[in-house]
Scaffold this motif. Structure first.
Motif, PDB file in Angstrom:
ATOM      1  N   PRO A 163       0.816  -1.225   0.000  1.00  0.00           N
ATOM      2  CA  PRO A 163       0.000   0.000   0.000  1.00  0.00           C
ATOM      3  C   PRO A 163       0.843   1.266   0.000  1.00  0.00           C
ATOM      4  O   PRO A 163       0.491   2.254  -0.652  1.00  0.00           O
ATOM      5  CB  PRO A 163      -0.825  -0.138   1.288  1.00  0.00           C
ATOM      6  CG  PRO A 163      -0.856  -1.601   1.560  1.00  0.00           C
ATOM      7  CD  PRO A 163       0.475  -2.115   1.103  1.00  0.00           C
ATOM      8  N   ARG A 164       1.987   1.251   0.701  1.00  0.00           N
ATOM      9  CA  ARG A 164       2.847   2.434   0.748  1.00  0.00           C
ATOM     10  C   ARG A 164       3.456   2.710  -0.626  1.00  0.00           C
ATOM     11  O   ARG A 164       3.515   3.851  -1.085  1.00  0.00           O
ATOM     12  CB  ARG A 164       3.952   2.179   1.781  1.00  0.00           C
ATOM     13  CG  ARG A 164       4.766   3.407   2.125  1.00  0.00           C
ATOM     14  CD  ARG A 164       4.026   4.290   3.072  1.00  0.00           C
ATOM     15  NE  ARG A 164       4.804   5.417   3.535  1.00  0.00           N
ATOM     16  CZ  ARG A 164       4.383   6.241   4.484  1.00  0.00           C
ATOM     17  NH1 ARG A 164       3.217   6.061   5.024  1.00  0.00           N
ATOM     18  NH2 ARG A 164       5.134   7.250   4.873  1.00  0.00           N
ATOM     19  N   ARG A 172       0.829   4.095  -3.026  1.00  0.00           N
ATOM     20  CA  ARG A 172       0.566   5.510  -2.730  1.00  0.00           C
ATOM     21  C   ARG A 172       1.705   6.381  -3.261  1.00  0.00           C
ATOM     22  O   ARG A 172       1.471   7.474  -3.818  1.00  0.00           O
ATOM     23  CB  ARG A 172       0.404   5.704  -1.220  1.00  0.00           C
ATOM     24  CG  ARG A 172       0.022   7.123  -0.823  1.00  0.00           C
ATOM     25  CD  ARG A 172       0.066   7.295   0.689  1.00  0.00           C
ATOM     26  NE  ARG A 172      -1.017   6.616   1.357  1.00  0.00           N
ATOM     27  CZ  ARG A 172      -2.142   7.196   1.739  1.00  0.00           C
ATOM     28  NH1 ARG A 172      -2.329   8.478   1.490  1.00  0.00           N
ATOM     29  NH2 ARG A 172      -3.070   6.499   2.359  1.00  0.00           N
ATOM     30  N   PRO A 209      -9.708   7.169  -5.721  1.00  0.00           N
ATOM     31  CA  PRO A 209      -9.654   7.251  -4.256  1.00  0.00           C
ATOM     32  C   PRO A 209     -10.798   8.092  -3.713  1.00  0.00           C
ATOM     33  O   PRO A 209     -11.442   8.873  -4.429  1.00  0.00           O
ATOM     34  CB  PRO A 209      -8.289   7.907  -3.982  1.00  0.00           C
ATOM     35  CG  PRO A 209      -7.507   7.709  -5.234  1.00  0.00           C
ATOM     36  CD  PRO A 209      -8.510   7.713  -6.346  1.00  0.00           C
ATOM     37  N   ASP A 231      -0.850  11.482   3.678  1.00  0.00           N
ATOM     38  CA  ASP A 231      -1.443  10.257   4.227  1.00  0.00           C
ATOM     39  C   ASP A 231      -2.959  10.269   4.142  1.00  0.00           C
ATOM     40  O   ASP A 231      -3.614   9.379   4.682  1.00  0.00           O
ATOM     41  CB  ASP A 231      -1.013  10.075   5.690  1.00  0.00           C
ATOM     42  CG  ASP A 231       0.449   9.676   5.813  1.00  0.00           C
ATOM     43  OD1 ASP A 231       0.866   8.766   5.079  1.00  0.00           O
ATOM     44  OD2 ASP A 231       1.160  10.273   6.630  1.00  0.00           O
ATOM     45  N   PRO A 287      -6.838   9.913   2.681  1.00  0.00           N
ATOM     46  CA  PRO A 287      -7.518   8.997   1.744  1.00  0.00           C
ATOM     47  C   PRO A 287      -7.576   9.538   0.317  1.00  0.00           C
ATOM     48  O   PRO A 287      -7.735   8.771  -0.628  1.00  0.00           O
ATOM     49  CB  PRO A 287      -8.919   8.861   2.352  1.00  0.00           C
ATOM     50  CG  PRO A 287      -8.740   9.163   3.802  1.00  0.00           C
ATOM     51  CD  PRO A 287      -7.651  10.199   3.868  1.00  0.00           C
ATOM     52  N   ASP A 347      -4.886   7.718  -1.515  1.00  0.00           N
ATOM     53  CA  ASP A 347      -4.775   6.285  -1.206  1.00  0.00           C
ATOM     54  C   ASP A 347      -5.388   5.464  -2.330  1.00  0.00           C
ATOM     55  O   ASP A 347      -6.603   5.270  -2.376  1.00  0.00           O
ATOM     56  CB  ASP A 347      -5.477   5.977   0.113  1.00  0.00           C
ATOM     57  CG  ASP A 347      -5.305   4.513   0.525  1.00  0.00           C
ATOM     58  OD1 ASP A 347      -4.577   3.793  -0.190  1.00  0.00           O
ATOM     59  OD2 ASP A 347      -5.886   4.102   1.534  1.00  0.00           O
ATOM     60  N   SER A 390      -7.733   2.265  -1.335  1.00  0.00           N
ATOM     61  CA  SER A 390      -9.082   2.399  -0.779  1.00  0.00           C
ATOM     62  C   SER A 390      -9.880   3.207  -1.785  1.00  0.00           C
ATOM     63  O   SER A 390      -9.754   4.431  -1.866  1.00  0.00           O
ATOM     64  CB  SER A 390      -9.034   3.101   0.580  1.00  0.00           C
ATOM     65  OG  SER A 390     -10.324   3.260   1.101  1.00  0.00           O
TER      66      SER A 390
END
Length: 659
Positions: free
Chosen positions: A34-35, A38, A149, A217, A219, A222, A225
């Motif tokens: 996930p990092r 992103r 996102p 950071d 959403p 992201d 998600s």
């Protein structure tokens, strides 16, 4: 009041890169996926559509593996200790939010450094001659949907616009500073390794954008998600005739392929069989499903999922049960499969136990249990197309952990299947401890729907929890976007109790919204422990509360700890330190030490620190110097000061600040 965070500066390290095997790089990619996605999303040119940008970010991360043994760059470990608090509404608007410490295991990992460099390199190429090819990756693809996102606020939109005005290298410099917490020398090294000709110029250009790193950071950025919307429906309708012709040909071919054996039809959305042996066939036979007596739980020495009876109006539908078993064993390409972290995704080794089969919210749902996992199969009432399979690890479940499973989530609401020993079900807002709970109906163990906080976007104004009562007492469960709700407890680790009394409800209320940080992490239970109270200097209204929340997982590893600080008059506490896979704040080590930079009503900055019971002294070193006897420390400090905390214990041992 205002708050800041203190950090320890990392030591410089060598630039000689170790040799990384592809297996080590793959492990880093899987752990920090996930990092990395992103990071790729933020580095890609924002001028492209958000849906294409999402898919391209996933493609770049998935292709970051080296082909063999490769030398990786070395970036010094970023050790950050966060201390923060918020005291007034004016300050919360003006003060920069704390930068969370990087995830443990990322710093100093040459595998992570290697795949991160590859992501940066390929993302920067998207702005060059290869841009068209990189922004139209063959895989992954999502047909008929636009994925993007969740929307953030005005601050996130403004930051995205500022980043879009930067060059690719400058955008990369800003993101590596803010998201990866790299010092300028390390950013310059990464950019140079990624092929940037003038890394210093990129850093100077990035200086023109305000350092609102906390927004990275959000959403808004992201790509893991996502929200889904349909594509151009009229254009798709015009192509329907061609698709129908191709579909007819596939149906004919599929029917011919299915003639020699059972074919694909009986198994619904399952893939073709790949093994035919007695054990595999028994696991897929609906007639061999384990079904227990409805009264077994009353006499059994065990009280867990193994004594749940089969419930629902479709327990006799062998076709539905066969499809559920077949999809669990070998899900087809069109099946949406999810599994909580640490949950094996393979089929059952033998016939599982049937817990539920029925119609719920216009879907046919089957719940199965194989002793290790809960599996939920769902298909629309109109047919098996669009089937969904969810898996969750539940080994070692006790009476509390086996209290309920999620049956469905529709339009922001969740419906549960409660254990047979549950007598009453209610729901309440955890942020309103003095409000009465609202009754939920129980029909054959199925609750009426209640609003779920798990997938809600936007600010946290409430947090609905499920309250279940049985002969053993009342307990609270919360939906964290997983198949099994997490249990909420309060008290000293090792002696925590249920969150059902008025006192423990009030203890949880300021920290309810912090549960969002442990969504989709395979969480089994979350405990809140009020480990200290601290008077506030300069006549400020007090005392302030120090609370440690610890989320335990079903798999054992991956526990997450937050130290939180709450001052009177504020509706919510503030996380000032966090850590993962540490014994602090748990039954093995019921102790914790944390600190925060806090601004008093008189305008003076202080370092406030508190340790749990048994701490005999607290010492601050670095940018703030001071020592206090007992478990509380209050010492004047400069805004933005960096400090390390160490406490001594009655048993002669020591404890360092969390984070």
């Amino acid at each position: 009041m205002q708050s800041q965070h203190a950090a320890q500066r990392p030591p410089h390290s060598s630039s000689d890169g170790p040799v990384v095997d592809v297996e080590q790089a793959e492990a880093a990619l899987a752990e920090h996926y996930p990092r990395l996605v992103r990071l790729a999303y933020l580095l890609l040119p924002p001028g492209t559509g958000r849906s294409r940008r999402v898919l391209t970010a996933h493609a770049l991360a998935q292709r970051a593996l080296p082909r063999g043994r490769t030398a990786a760059p070395v970036i010094p470990a970023q050790t950050v200790q966060t201390v923060q608090s918020v005291q007034s509404p004016e300050a919360i608007q003006s003060a920069e939010a704390p930068q969370a410490a990087p995830a443990p295991g990322r710093d100093g990992d040459p595998g992570y450094a290697l795949v991160r460099l590859q992501v940066v390199r390929t993302a920067l190429r998207a702005g060059g001659p290869l841009r068209r090819a990189l922004l139209s990756p063959p895989l992954p693809r999502v047909w008929g949907l636009r994925l993007h996102p969740r929307s953030g606020g005005a601050d996130e939109l403004a930051l995205d616009q500022r980043l879009s005005a930067l060059s690719g290298p400058a955008r990369a410099a800003y993101v590596l500073r803010g998201l990866e917490r790299l010092a300028d020398d390390d950013v310059r090294r990464v950019l140079t390794d990624a092929g940037v000709a003038d890394a210093a110029a990129a850093l100077r250009e990035a200086d023109g954008v305000p350092a609102e790193y906390r927004l990275l950071d959000s959403p808004e950025f992201d790509p893991c998600s996502l929200q889904a919307r349909p594509t151009d429906l009229l254009r798709r309708r015009r192509h329907l005739k061609v698709a129908l012709a191709a579909g007819c040909a596939l149906v004919v071919c599929g029917a011919l392929l299915g003639l020699p054996g059972d074919g694909w039809g009986p198994d619904g959305a399952a893939a073709p069989p790949y093994a035919r042996n007695p054990a595999a066939q028994a696991a897929l036979d609906p007639a061999k499903l384990t079904r227990v007596s409805p009264s077994l739980w009353k006499a059994s020495a065990r009280t867990d999922f193994s004594v749940w009876p089969a419930r629902g109006d479709l327990t006799g539908d062998r076709g539905l049960l066969r499809r559920a078993l077949a999809v669990w064993a070998r899900p087809g390409e069109r099946v949406q499969v999810s599994a909580t972290p640490g949950t094996p995704s393979g089929g059952p080794a033998g016939p599982p136990q049937l817990l539920y089969a029925g119609t719920v919210d216009s879907a046919r749902v089957v719940i199965l249990h194989d002793g290790l996992r809960i599996a939920r199969y769902a298909e629309p009432e109109s047919g098996a197309r669009g089937a969904v399979l969810d898996l969750a690890r539940v080994d070692g479940a006790d009476r509390a952990g086996a209290s309920a499973v999620v049956l469905s989530r529709v339009d922001g609401n969740v419906r549960y299947l409660a254990a047979p020993w549950v007598r009453e079900a209610r729901h309440r807002d955890l942020r309103e401890p003095d409000a009465d709970a609202t009754d939920l109906t129980l029909t054959d163990g199925v609750t009426s729907p209640l609003a779920s906080p798990a997938l809600r976007a936007g600010s946290c104004t409430s947090w609905n929890v499920l309250e279940l009562t049985d002969k053993a007492g009342t307990r609270l469960m919360t939906d964290l976007a997983e198949l099994v709700p997490a249990r909420l407890t309060a008290g000293r680790p090792g002696a925590a109790g249920e969150t059902s009394g008025a006192g423990t409800l009030r203890a949880w209320a300021p920290f309810a919204c912090s549960l969002v940080s442990v969504r989709s992490a395979g969480v089994r239970s979350v405990n809140a422990w009020a480990f200290a109270e601290q008077p506030l200097p300069d006549g400020a209204k007090g005392p302030a509360d120090w609370v440690c929340t610890r989320a335990e997982t079903w798999r054992g590893g991956g526990s997450r700890v937050l130290a939180q600080f709450h001052t009177p008059g504020r509706p919510s506490g503030t996380a000032v330190a966090k850590a993962e896979d540490v014994p602090q704040c748990g039954a093995r080590a019921p102790r914790v030490l944390a600190g925060v930079l806090w601004k008093s009503p008189a305008g003076t900055w202080y370092l406030l620190a508190a340790g749990s019971r048994g701490t005999t002294s607290v010492t601050a070193t670095g940018g703030v110097q001071g020592t206090a006897q007992g478990n509380l420390l209050t010492v004047e400090a400069e805004r933005g000061a960096q400090a390390d905390l160490v406490g001594t214990r009655k048993d002669g041992g020591s404890i360092t600040g969390l984070g």
